[in-house]
Scaffold this motif. Structure first.
Motif, mmCIF file in Angstrom:
data_model
loop_
_atom_site.group_PDB
_atom_site.id
_atom_site.type_symbol
_atom_site.label_atom_id
_atom_site.label_comp_id
_atom_site.label_asym_id
_atom_site.label_seq_id
_atom_site.Cartn_x
_atom_site.Cartn_y
_atom_site.Cartn_z
ATOM 1 N N UNK A 57 0.797 -1.221 0.000
ATOM 2 C CA UNK A 57 0.000 0.000 0.000
ATOM 3 C C UNK A 57 0.832 1.276 0.000
ATOM 4 N N UNK A 58 0.325 2.279 -0.720
ATOM 5 C CA UNK A 58 0.883 3.620 -0.636
ATOM 6 C C UNK A 58 0.308 4.347 0.572
ATOM 7 N N UNK A 142 9.702 4.324 8.881
ATOM 8 C CA UNK A 142 10.788 4.580 9.814
ATOM 9 C C UNK A 142 10.332 5.581 10.870
ATOM 10 N N UNK A 143 11.171 5.800 11.869
ATOM 11 C CA UNK A 143 10.806 6.669 12.988
ATOM 12 C C UNK A 143 10.394 8.063 12.522
ATOM 13 N N UNK A 144 11.087 8.577 11.514
ATOM 14 C CA UNK A 144 10.773 9.914 11.022
ATOM 15 C C UNK A 144 9.589 9.974 10.079
ATOM 16 N N UNK A 145 9.001 8.825 9.749
ATOM 17 C CA UNK A 145 7.841 8.788 8.868
ATOM 18 C C UNK A 145 8.159 8.368 7.448
ATOM 19 N N UNK A 146 9.432 8.143 7.155
ATOM 20 C CA UNK A 146 9.815 7.731 5.806
ATOM 21 C C UNK A 146 9.268 6.339 5.490
ATOM 22 N N UNK A 147 8.738 6.189 4.280
ATOM 23 C CA UNK A 147 8.201 4.914 3.840
ATOM 24 C C UNK A 147 9.321 3.926 3.527
ATOM 25 N N UNK A 148 9.114 2.639 3.892
ATOM 26 C CA UNK A 148 10.038 1.574 3.520
ATOM 27 C C UNK A 148 9.256 0.539 2.722
ATOM 28 N N UNK A 149 9.827 0.062 1.650
ATOM 29 C CA UNK A 149 9.157 -0.951 0.852
ATOM 30 C C UNK A 149 9.636 -2.344 1.275
ATOM 31 N N UNK A 150 8.826 -3.376 1.028
ATOM 32 C CA UNK A 150 9.180 -4.719 1.509
ATOM 33 C C UNK A 150 10.525 -5.224 1.019
ATOM 34 N N UNK A 151 10.916 -4.833 -0.178
ATOM 35 C CA UNK A 151 12.192 -5.322 -0.722
ATOM 36 C C UNK A 151 13.391 -4.754 0.012
ATOM 37 N N UNK A 152 13.182 -3.715 0.836
ATOM 38 C CA UNK A 152 14.279 -3.101 1.585
ATOM 39 C C UNK A 152 14.430 -3.669 2.990
ATOM 40 N N UNK A 153 13.578 -4.600 3.364
ATOM 41 C CA UNK A 153 13.667 -5.204 4.690
ATOM 42 C C UNK A 153 14.866 -6.148 4.762
ATOM 43 N N UNK A 154 15.403 -6.399 5.968
ATOM 44 C CA UNK A 154 16.476 -7.385 6.117
ATOM 45 C C UNK A 154 16.025 -8.756 5.646
ATOM 46 N N UNK A 181 -1.196 -13.025 -15.200
ATOM 47 C CA UNK A 181 -0.909 -12.300 -13.961
ATOM 48 C C UNK A 181 0.128 -11.230 -14.277
ATOM 49 N N UNK A 182 -0.212 -9.990 -14.012
ATOM 50 C CA UNK A 182 0.621 -8.854 -14.407
ATOM 51 C C UNK A 182 1.155 -8.158 -13.164
ATOM 52 N N UNK A 183 2.459 -8.131 -13.024
ATOM 53 C CA UNK A 183 3.069 -7.366 -11.952
ATOM 54 C C UNK A 183 3.083 -5.893 -12.301
ATOM 55 N N UNK A 184 2.605 -5.077 -11.389
ATOM 56 C CA UNK A 184 2.704 -3.626 -11.573
ATOM 57 C C UNK A 184 4.078 -3.239 -11.034
ATOM 58 N N UNK A 185 5.072 -3.319 -11.910
ATOM 59 C CA UNK A 185 6.461 -3.135 -11.517
ATOM 60 C C UNK A 185 7.177 -4.475 -11.414
ATOM 61 N N UNK A 186 8.508 -4.414 -11.377
ATOM 62 C CA UNK A 186 9.327 -5.631 -11.407
ATOM 63 C C UNK A 186 9.190 -6.469 -10.148
ATOM 64 N N UNK A 187 9.113 -5.820 -8.983
ATOM 65 C CA UNK A 187 9.018 -6.576 -7.737
ATOM 66 C C UNK A 187 7.825 -7.520 -7.773
ATOM 67 N N UNK A 188 6.664 -7.002 -8.135
ATOM 68 C CA UNK A 188 5.457 -7.823 -8.154
ATOM 69 C C UNK A 188 5.575 -8.938 -9.193
ATOM 70 N N UNK A 189 6.132 -8.620 -10.359
ATOM 71 C CA UNK A 189 6.338 -9.654 -11.364
ATOM 72 C C UNK A 189 7.234 -10.769 -10.824
ATOM 73 N N UNK A 190 8.306 -10.395 -10.137
ATOM 74 C CA UNK A 190 9.231 -11.389 -9.584
ATOM 75 C C UNK A 190 8.536 -12.288 -8.563
ATOM 76 N N UNK A 191 7.650 -11.713 -7.746
ATOM 77 C CA UNK A 191 6.965 -12.530 -6.746
ATOM 78 C C UNK A 191 5.977 -13.477 -7.418
#
Length: 236
Positions: A57-58, A142-154, A181-191
């Motif tokens: 989600x955005x 993040x603490x300051x409110x910055x968005x993190x995407x799932x691909x950036x998680x450890x 099945x169409x990925x909206x972007x590469x990440x979704x396609x890869x999954x």
């Protein structure tokens, strides 16, 4: 049913934990479940030719109203979705959930649903062929409110998260039985490929993500998507 898939995914995700720099995690399938259920009830019944899958989600889209790519005006006025939205706990003071009272526009959602409205006219005509979902329903901040995407998680956090989301995606494919099945972007396609890349009768492809962070998307997203879908064999 999509409701059962949602229940199972929510239960699995509730057991996960995320370490700093992730400080807040929102799950709109919990606090915005009512509009999500309405979306599924109206548009997720029966088989679909095409599944379009986003990443997660955005902050001013599904995070607010529970609808994938859920730009508020599009969700309310074109999709006809409006239902009560609660609050995540805890809630980031800089990222409040205002539901359908949110005045910020989600550009990705405005582009995607604007394209669908222009090409198909009504939501009912679009959803006769398509269903739209997100791979991961969680919003990470993040603490300051910055968005993190799932691909950036450890790696360890990604592994547990992806295992749950993979199961939900596979169940959704089993339920809707799309031929594409169409990925909206590469990440979704890869999954999609990781989960069902060798699935008989399923073609996997990708379209350009509508995010304004993508320079290519800012150079006429809709006509590029028309061309990409045509290459995937999607007829008007």
């Amino acid at each position: 049913m999509l409701g059962t898939i949602t229940d199972d995914l929510v239960a699995e995700l509730a057991g996960l934990s995320f370490a700093p720099p992730t400080a807040y995690v929102y799950n709109p399938l919990v606090y915005a479940r009512a509009p999500w259920d309405l979306f599924c009830e109206k548009y997720g019944q029966g088989n679909r030719e095409i599944l379009m899958l986003g990443m997660n989600p955005g902050p001013f889209g599904m995070a607010q109203v529970g609808v994938p790519f859920g730009e508020v005006a599009a969700a309310r006025d074109w999709l006809g979705i409006k239902a009560p939205v609660g609050k995540p706990d805890p809630e980031h003071p800089k990222r409040p959930i205002l539901g359908f009272d949110c005045t910020r526009s989600e550009v990705s959602g405005r582009r995607l649903w604007g394209w669908a409205a222009h090409r198909f006219g009504t939501a009912e005509a679009f959803f006769k062929r398509f269903f739209v979902a997100n791979y991961c329903p969680l919003v990470f901040m993040e603490e300051g409110g910055r968005n993190r995407t799932p691909d950036k998680l450890p790696a360890a956090e990604r592994e547990a998260l992806f295992a749950a989301c993979d199961r939900a995606l596979l169940s959704t494919l089993d339920l809707l039985k799309p031929s594409l099945a169409v990925g909206v972007g590469k990440f979704a396609e890869d999954r999609i490929k990781a989960v069902a890349g060798d699935r008989p009768g399923l073609k996997v492809g990708r379209i350009l993500h509508p995010s304004p962070a993508s320079p290519a998307a800012n150079r006429g997203w809709a006509p590029q998507v028309d061309a990409q879908l045509k290459e995937l064999g999607v007829k008007p």
